[in-house]
Design a protein around this motif. Structure first.
Motif, PDB file in Angstrom:
ATOM      1  N   ILE A 151       0.503  14.771   2.762  1.00  0.00           N
ATOM      2  CA  ILE A 151       0.384  13.873   1.613  1.00  0.00           C
ATOM      3  C   ILE A 151      -1.050  13.822   1.087  1.00  0.00           C
ATOM      4  CG2 ILE A 151       0.017  11.794   3.017  1.00  0.00           C
ATOM      5  CD1 ILE A 151       2.110  11.953  -0.202  1.00  0.00           C
ATOM      6  N   ALA A 152      -2.034  13.888   1.996  1.00  0.00           N
ATOM      7  CA  ALA A 152      -3.437  13.848   1.562  1.00  0.00           C
ATOM      8  C   ALA A 152      -3.796  15.105   0.780  1.00  0.00           C
ATOM      9  CB  ALA A 152      -4.355  13.688   2.776  1.00  0.00           C
ATOM     10  N   ILE A 153      -3.327  16.278   1.264  1.00  0.00           N
ATOM     11  CA  ILE A 153      -3.607  17.534   0.565  1.00  0.00           C
ATOM     12  C   ILE A 153      -2.845  17.576  -0.760  1.00  0.00           C
ATOM     13  CG2 ILE A 153      -3.510  20.056   0.743  1.00  0.00           C
ATOM     14  CD1 ILE A 153      -3.593  19.760   3.773  1.00  0.00           C
ATOM     15  N   PHE A 154      -1.622  17.043  -0.786  1.00  0.00           N
ATOM     16  CA  PHE A 154      -0.841  16.954  -2.025  1.00  0.00           C
ATOM     17  C   PHE A 154      -1.575  16.107  -3.057  1.00  0.00           C
ATOM     18  CE2 PHE A 154       2.232  14.282  -4.410  1.00  0.00           C
ATOM     19  CZ  PHE A 154       2.781  15.272  -5.222  1.00  0.00           C
ATOM     20  N   GLY A 155      -2.176  14.987  -2.588  1.00  0.00           N
ATOM     21  CA  GLY A 155      -2.948  14.127  -3.491  1.00  0.00           C
ATOM     22  C   GLY A 155      -4.096  14.879  -4.142  1.00  0.00           C
ATOM     23  N   GLU A 156      -4.773  15.704  -3.349  1.00  0.00           N
ATOM     24  CA  GLU A 156      -5.862  16.514  -3.905  1.00  0.00           C
ATOM     25  C   GLU A 156      -5.330  17.509  -4.941  1.00  0.00           C
ATOM     26  OE1 GLU A 156      -7.764  18.394  -0.611  1.00  0.00           O
ATOM     27  OE2 GLU A 156      -8.535  16.511   0.253  1.00  0.00           O
ATOM     28  N   GLU A 157      -4.167  18.078  -4.672  1.00  0.00           N
ATOM     29  CA  GLU A 157      -3.581  19.077  -5.576  1.00  0.00           C
ATOM     30  C   GLU A 157      -3.241  18.496  -6.949  1.00  0.00           C
ATOM     31  OE1 GLU A 157      -0.383  22.255  -4.516  1.00  0.00           O
ATOM     32  OE2 GLU A 157       0.729  20.519  -5.281  1.00  0.00           O
ATOM     33  N   VAL A 158      -2.703  17.266  -6.969  1.00  0.00           N
ATOM     34  CA  VAL A 158      -2.270  16.677  -8.248  1.00  0.00           C
ATOM     35  C   VAL A 158      -3.309  15.722  -8.827  1.00  0.00           C
ATOM     36  CG1 VAL A 158       0.165  16.932  -7.664  1.00  0.00           C
ATOM     37  CG2 VAL A 158      -1.010  14.789  -7.078  1.00  0.00           C
ATOM     38  N   GLY A 159      -4.463  15.597  -8.167  1.00  0.00           N
ATOM     39  CA  GLY A 159      -5.547  14.794  -8.712  1.00  0.00           C
ATOM     40  C   GLY A 159      -5.446  13.306  -8.433  1.00  0.00           C
ATOM     41  N   ILE A 160      -4.778  12.923  -7.339  1.00  0.00           N
ATOM     42  CA  ILE A 160      -4.695  11.513  -6.933  1.00  0.00           C
ATOM     43  C   ILE A 160      -5.626  11.313  -5.745  1.00  0.00           C
ATOM     44  CG2 ILE A 160      -3.210   9.651  -6.098  1.00  0.00           C
ATOM     45  CD1 ILE A 160      -0.853  11.036  -7.405  1.00  0.00           C
ATOM     46  N   GLU A 161      -6.750  10.658  -5.976  1.00  0.00           N
ATOM     47  CA  GLU A 161      -7.737  10.479  -4.906  1.00  0.00           C
ATOM     48  C   GLU A 161      -7.254   9.489  -3.848  1.00  0.00           C
ATOM     49  OE1 GLU A 161     -11.487   9.410  -6.488  1.00  0.00           O
ATOM     50  OE2 GLU A 161     -11.735  11.244  -7.655  1.00  0.00           O
ATOM     51  N   ASN A 162      -6.585   8.436  -4.288  1.00  0.00           N
ATOM     52  CA  ASN A 162      -6.168   7.383  -3.354  1.00  0.00           C
ATOM     53  C   ASN A 162      -4.733   7.625  -2.874  1.00  0.00           C
ATOM     54  OD1 ASN A 162      -8.647   6.026  -3.781  1.00  0.00           O
ATOM     55  ND2 ASN A 162      -7.846   5.128  -5.661  1.00  0.00           N
ATOM     56  N   SER A 163      -4.494   8.788  -2.281  1.00  0.00           N
ATOM     57  CA  SER A 163      -3.140   9.108  -1.816  1.00  0.00           C
ATOM     58  C   SER A 163      -2.684   8.175  -0.709  1.00  0.00           C
ATOM     59  CB  SER A 163      -3.073  10.558  -1.339  1.00  0.00           C
ATOM     60  OG  SER A 163      -4.006  10.787  -0.295  1.00  0.00           O
ATOM     61  N   TRP A 164      -3.634   7.527  -0.029  1.00  0.00           N
ATOM     62  CA  TRP A 164      -3.285   6.594   1.052  1.00  0.00           C
ATOM     63  C   TRP A 164      -2.452   5.422   0.546  1.00  0.00           C
ATOM     64  CZ3 TRP A 164      -4.977   1.780  -0.128  1.00  0.00           C
ATOM     65  CH2 TRP A 164      -6.071   1.672  -0.990  1.00  0.00           C
ATOM     66  N   ILE A 165      -2.486   5.170  -0.761  1.00  0.00           N
ATOM     67  CA  ILE A 165      -1.759   4.019  -1.313  1.00  0.00           C
ATOM     68  C   ILE A 165      -0.255   4.184  -1.119  1.00  0.00           C
ATOM     69  CG2 ILE A 165      -1.361   4.785  -3.713  1.00  0.00           C
ATOM     70  CD1 ILE A 165      -2.426   1.978  -4.542  1.00  0.00           C
ATOM     71  N   TYR A 166       0.179   5.431  -0.960  1.00  0.00           N
ATOM     72  CA  TYR A 166       1.604   5.667  -0.683  1.00  0.00           C
ATOM     73  C   TYR A 166       2.044   4.882   0.555  1.00  0.00           C
ATOM     74  CZ  TYR A 166       5.764   7.717   1.285  1.00  0.00           C
ATOM     75  OH  TYR A 166       7.006   7.849   1.849  1.00  0.00           O
ATOM     76  N   PHE A 167       1.207   4.895   1.592  1.00  0.00           N
ATOM     77  CA  PHE A 167       1.574   4.275   2.857  1.00  0.00           C
ATOM     78  C   PHE A 167       1.642   2.747   2.755  1.00  0.00           C
ATOM     79  CE2 PHE A 167      -0.445   8.342   3.901  1.00  0.00           C
ATOM     80  CZ  PHE A 167       0.595   8.944   4.594  1.00  0.00           C
ATOM     81  N   VAL A 168       0.928   2.178   1.791  1.00  0.00           N
ATOM     82  CA  VAL A 168       0.992   0.726   1.586  1.00  0.00           C
ATOM     83  C   VAL A 168       2.392   0.329   1.126  1.00  0.00           C
ATOM     84  CG1 VAL A 168       0.074  -1.220   0.279  1.00  0.00           C
ATOM     85  CG2 VAL A 168      -1.469   0.598   1.052  1.00  0.00           C
ATOM     86  N   GLY A 169       2.890   1.021   0.090  1.00  0.00           N
ATOM     87  CA  GLY A 169       4.239   0.733  -0.389  1.00  0.00           C
ATOM     88  C   GLY A 169       5.287   1.032   0.665  1.00  0.00           C
ATOM     89  N   HIS A 170       5.109   2.125   1.372  1.00  0.00           N
ATOM     90  CA  HIS A 170       6.011   2.521   2.458  1.00  0.00           C
ATOM     91  C   HIS A 170       6.117   1.399   3.494  1.00  0.00           C
ATOM     92  CE1 HIS A 170       7.700   5.949   4.955  1.00  0.00           C
ATOM     93  NE2 HIS A 170       7.472   5.051   5.894  1.00  0.00           N
TER      94      HIS A 170
END
Length: 400
Positions: free
Chosen positions: A232-251
């Motif tokens: 998920i962190a590498i995916f965030g870099e690929e699509v330009g989302i720096e705060n990919s960790w926010i996914y885990f908050v909603g999860h």
């Protein structure tokens, strides 16, 4: 040990210990692949480290499940913790990509023994009538760690080096170990050991046949889950989302909101009312993730996937235990968790290859096929069960 109260001292200690152990374990999942790539490793090497760990854990889950039923829970718990912590500390001494898969392979042995032992001890301390609820709260400790640990891990890695990750994970594992020392774990008496040894051959008794269907379904959901959590962190870099960790908050939030009633729903209505709609939501979540390019879309994905995974995975585990005999809890847990490890291993290895050839977005899109298969397999099972039930009712009516 059979109890009548769910929230006993033992059960509370099990949940808290499990939370800390998984917290330490899950911090390595999204950060280790990034660390390997920073050292100059490839996408395939990053996936290989995750896969080898999961495969070694898979093998020793089965051995531990059998051993816990025939020898006892505590020896495997102690040995597992020792190996797990020892090889976590060994990462300090090695920063060569070629060595990391080997270290992770041995750490998987400790993880397979530790996590299976804790799950089996949990099964001993949950009343049968509250199996879904109890397993759900136990699974909540896993899922909370799965949600919180990556946030901490990614944040720490962004501000410090990987050694800080190793320090924190080691501390969490040690704290988890200390909590397990307060749990009353009775020894198996000689009659239990003899009965378990005489039942089946060693190889047949490694896996619990009654737990195979829930375990197979768990494998199917674990494949995309392994890809999601690992990359998920590498995916965030690929699509330009720096705060990919926010996914885990909603999860995490969706699981906290749903957990109090999901387990009770399982106990009162059975697994189908939870598993089937949950699988559909998980499929939607994966497809949404594959098209995500913004933070709001990432949050929406976390709502769908967090709610569904938090409902389905513990329900499948409770179902696997319910279908098995009381003296086969260790084997049932070992079988179930082994299939989950196998799914994570396959997901990390196969999906990382897809990502290397295409993109991480396409990887998540392709992984959704697993949930389509899940829905088909479970749907066929429900239809067969329904037809069998109707046939039995008809036969009884005709007889009378």
């Amino acid at each position: 040990m059979k109890t009548h109260t769910l929230w006993s001292k033992n059960f509370i200690l099990i949940v808290v210990a499990n939370l800390f152990v998984y917290q330490g374990f899950q911090m390595l999942i999204p950060t280790l692949p990034v660390y390997i790539k920073n050292l100059g490793g490839s996408d395939l090497q990053a996936g290989l480290v995750v896969s080898l760990f999961a495969l070694s854990a898979l093998v020793f889950r089965s051995i531990t499940g059998k051993g816990a039923d025939s020898i006892g829970r505590k020896p495997f718990l102690l040995i597992g913790f020792f190996i797990l912590i020892l090889f976590n500390v060994s990462f300090f001494a090695f920063s060569i990509v070629a060595m990391l898969p080997l270290l992770r392979l041995f750490q998987g042995v400790g993880w397979g023994m530790t996590s299976t032992s804790i799950a089996t001890i949990m099964s001993d301390n949950v009343p049968d009538a509250r199996r879904g609820e109890g397993t759900g709260y136990y699974a909540l400790s896993v899922i909370l760690a799965t949600s919180i640990a990556p946030i901490i891990g990614i944040a720490v890695l962004n501000h410090y080096d990987f050694n800080m990750i190793l320090i924190l994970t080691t501390v969490f594992m040690i704290i988890g170990f200390l909590f397990t020392q307060g749990i009353s774990i009775p020894k198996l008496d000689k009659l239990d050991k003899q009965a378990n040894k005489q039942k089946e051959s060693f190889w047949k008794s490694l896996f619990e046949k009654q737990a195979l269907l829930p375990s197979l379904l768990c494998l199917l959901l674990a494949i995309p889950f392994g890809g999601l959590m690992s990359f998920i962190a590498i995916f965030g870099e690929e699509v330009g989302i720096e705060n990919s960790w926010i996914y885990f908050v909603g999860h995490c939030l969706m699981i906290l909101i749903s957990r109090p009633f999901i387990g009770k729903l399982f106990d009162s209505r059975g697994p189908a009312i939870v598993v089937f709609p949950g699988a559909i939501l998980m499929l939607i979540g994966l497809l949404l993730l594959s098209y995500t390019t913004t933070v709001p879309m990432l949050i929406l994905t976390s709502v769908f996937y967090g709610l569904s995974f938090g409902a389905v995975q513990p329900s499948l585990q409770a179902w696997a235990i319910d279908r098995s005999n009381s003296d086969r809890k260790g084997a049932a847990n070992g079988t179930f968790l082994s299939f989950m490890d196998l799914g994570v291993a396959l997901g990390s290895l196969v999906l990382s290859s897809i990502a290397a050839a295409t993109s991480y977005a396409m990887m998540y899109r392709m992984s959704s096929i697993c949930m389509v298969i899940f829905i088909i397999v479970y749907g066929v099972y429900l239809l067969k069960s329904r037809n069998k039930k109707h046939a039995d009712v008809y036969a009884q009516t005709a007889y009378h």
